[in-house]
Design a protein around this motif. Sequence first.
Motif, short mmCIF file in Angstrom:
data_model
loop_
_atom_site.label_atom_id
_atom_site.label_comp_id
_atom_site.label_asym_id
_atom_site.label_seq_id
_atom_site.Cartn_x
_atom_site.Cartn_y
_atom_site.Cartn_z
N ASP A 66 0.60 -1.10 0.01
CA ASP A 66 0.01 -0.56 0.41
C ASP A 66 1.10 1.87 0.06
OD1 ASP A 66 -2.29 -1.92 0.05
OD2 ASP A 66 -2.45 -1.62 2.28
N LEU A 67 2.29 1.65 -0.12
CA LEU A 67 3.33 2.71 0.36
C LEU A 67 3.37 3.06 -1.17
CD1 LEU A 67 4.83 3.92 2.03
CD2 LEU A 67 6.43 2.23 1.78
N ARG A 68 3.46 4.14 -0.64
CA ARG A 68 3.70 5.02 -2.93
C ARG A 68 4.49 6.45 -1.56
NH1 ARG A 68 -1.70 7.04 -5.51
NH2 ARG A 68 -1.82 7.25 -3.49
N VAL A 69 5.78 6.90 -2.52
CA VAL A 69 6.09 8.11 -2.47
C VAL A 69 6.03 8.98 -4.17
CG1 VAL A 69 8.07 8.99 -1.43
CG2 VAL A 69 7.63 7.04 0.00
N GLU A 70 4.99 9.54 -3.75
CA GLU A 70 6.00 10.92 -4.74
C GLU A 70 6.26 12.46 -4.72
OE1 GLU A 70 1.30 10.65 -5.87
OE2 GLU A 70 1.44 8.50 -6.10
N GLU A 71 6.72 12.69 -5.53
CA GLU A 71 7.39 14.00 -5.74
C GLU A 71 6.46 14.87 -6.08
OE1 GLU A 71 10.90 16.60 -6.17
OE2 GLU A 71 11.53 14.76 -6.33
N THR A 72 5.96 16.09 -5.90
CA THR A 72 5.81 17.52 -6.19
C THR A 72 6.34 18.62 -6.64
OG1 THR A 72 3.52 17.88 -4.74
CG2 THR A 72 3.27 16.42 -6.28
N ALA A 73 6.57 19.42 -7.59
CA ALA A 73 7.44 20.81 -7.17
C ALA A 73 6.65 21.43 -6.11
CB ALA A 73 6.97 21.07 -8.89
N GLY A 74 6.99 22.27 -5.34
CA GLY A 74 6.79 22.91 -4.55
C GLY A 74 6.47 24.17 -5.48
N GLU A 75 6.47 25.67 -4.38
CA GLU A 75 6.72 26.93 -4.30
C GLU A 75 7.97 27.40 -5.59
OE1 GLU A 75 5.65 29.43 -1.72
OE2 GLU A 75 3.62 27.81 -0.54
N ASP A 76 9.05 26.68 -5.14
CA ASP A 76 10.11 27.79 -5.34
C ASP A 76 10.88 26.61 -6.27
OD1 ASP A 76 12.39 28.65 -6.46
OD2 ASP A 76 13.35 28.41 -4.04
N SER A 77 11.64 26.49 -7.30
CA SER A 77 12.09 25.69 -8.27
C SER A 77 12.59 25.06 -7.46
CB SER A 77 13.29 25.72 -9.48
OG SER A 77 14.29 27.28 -8.27
N ARG A 78 13.35 24.91 -6.45
CA ARG A 78 14.40 24.04 -5.36
C ARG A 78 13.48 23.60 -4.30
NH1 ARG A 78 17.85 27.51 -1.33
NH2 ARG A 78 18.67 25.27 -0.99
N ASP A 79 12.35 23.67 -4.26
CA ASP A 79 11.11 23.35 -3.24
C ASP A 79 10.90 21.76 -3.74
OD1 ASP A 79 12.20 24.79 -1.35
OD2 ASP A 79 9.23 25.83 -2.19
N ALA A 80 10.86 20.81 -2.98
CA ALA A 80 10.44 19.25 -3.31
C ALA A 80 9.23 19.11 -1.98
CB ALA A 80 11.37 17.87 -3.44
N VAL A 81 8.52 18.69 -2.43
CA VAL A 81 7.05 18.07 -1.26
C VAL A 81 7.27 16.59 -1.91
CG1 VAL A 81 4.92 18.08 -1.05
CG2 VAL A 81 6.00 19.98 -1.59
N LEU A 82 7.10 15.53 -1.00
CA LEU A 82 7.35 14.26 -1.31
C LEU A 82 5.43 13.90 -0.72
CD1 LEU A 82 11.00 13.24 -0.17
CD2 LEU A 82 9.52 13.89 -2.42
N HIS A 83 5.38 12.65 -1.20
CA HIS A 83 3.39 12.64 -0.43
C HIS A 83 3.90 11.11 0.16
CE1 HIS A 83 1.45 16.48 -1.70
NE2 HIS A 83 2.39 16.28 -2.38
N VAL A 84 3.45 10.66 1.28
CA VAL A 84 3.96 9.97 1.63
C VAL A 84 2.46 9.64 2.00
CG1 VAL A 84 4.49 7.40 4.01
CG2 VAL A 84 6.36 9.55 2.67
N ASN A 85 2.22 8.11 0.78
CA ASN A 85 0.62 7.33 1.08
C ASN A 85 0.99 6.33 1.82
OD1 ASN A 85 -0.98 9.75 0.36
ND2 ASN A 85 0.34 9.42 -1.94
N ALA A 86 0.40 5.53 2.61
CA ALA A 86 -0.19 3.94 3.39
C ALA A 86 -0.98 4.54 4.28
CB ALA A 86 1.23 4.39 4.31
N SER A 87 -1.59 2.93 4.43
CA SER A 87 -2.31 3.00 4.96
C SER A 87 -2.51 3.61 6.84
CB SER A 87 -2.57 1.29 5.59
OG SER A 87 -2.01 1.21 6.38
#
Length: 82
Positions: free
Chosen positions: A21-42
């Motif tokens: 069930d584990l998923r890790v996805e990256e999305t861009a943040g407000e700045d080009s240097r920002d990285a937002v990592l979303h951890v999805n799990a139970s």
Amino acid sequence: MNNLEQVLYDLVRPMVDHPEDLRVEETAGEDSRDAVLHVNASQEDIARLIGRKGSMASALRQVMGVASHRENKRVTIVFEQQ
């Protein structure tokens, strides 16, 4: 998966009871240097990853902060239950 996603996935996978069930996805943040990592799990796995008073989440953020220096990025980790 890109590099930061893979690093975080490899860190949290041994900690969860339901790795399918584990998923890790990256999305861009407000700045080009920002990285937002979303951890999805139970729900129970998210509770384990956050830890008591957020201690595990804090440790994961520190480790990912060190890992992100190589790519010159600032990392934010967001925990989401499925």
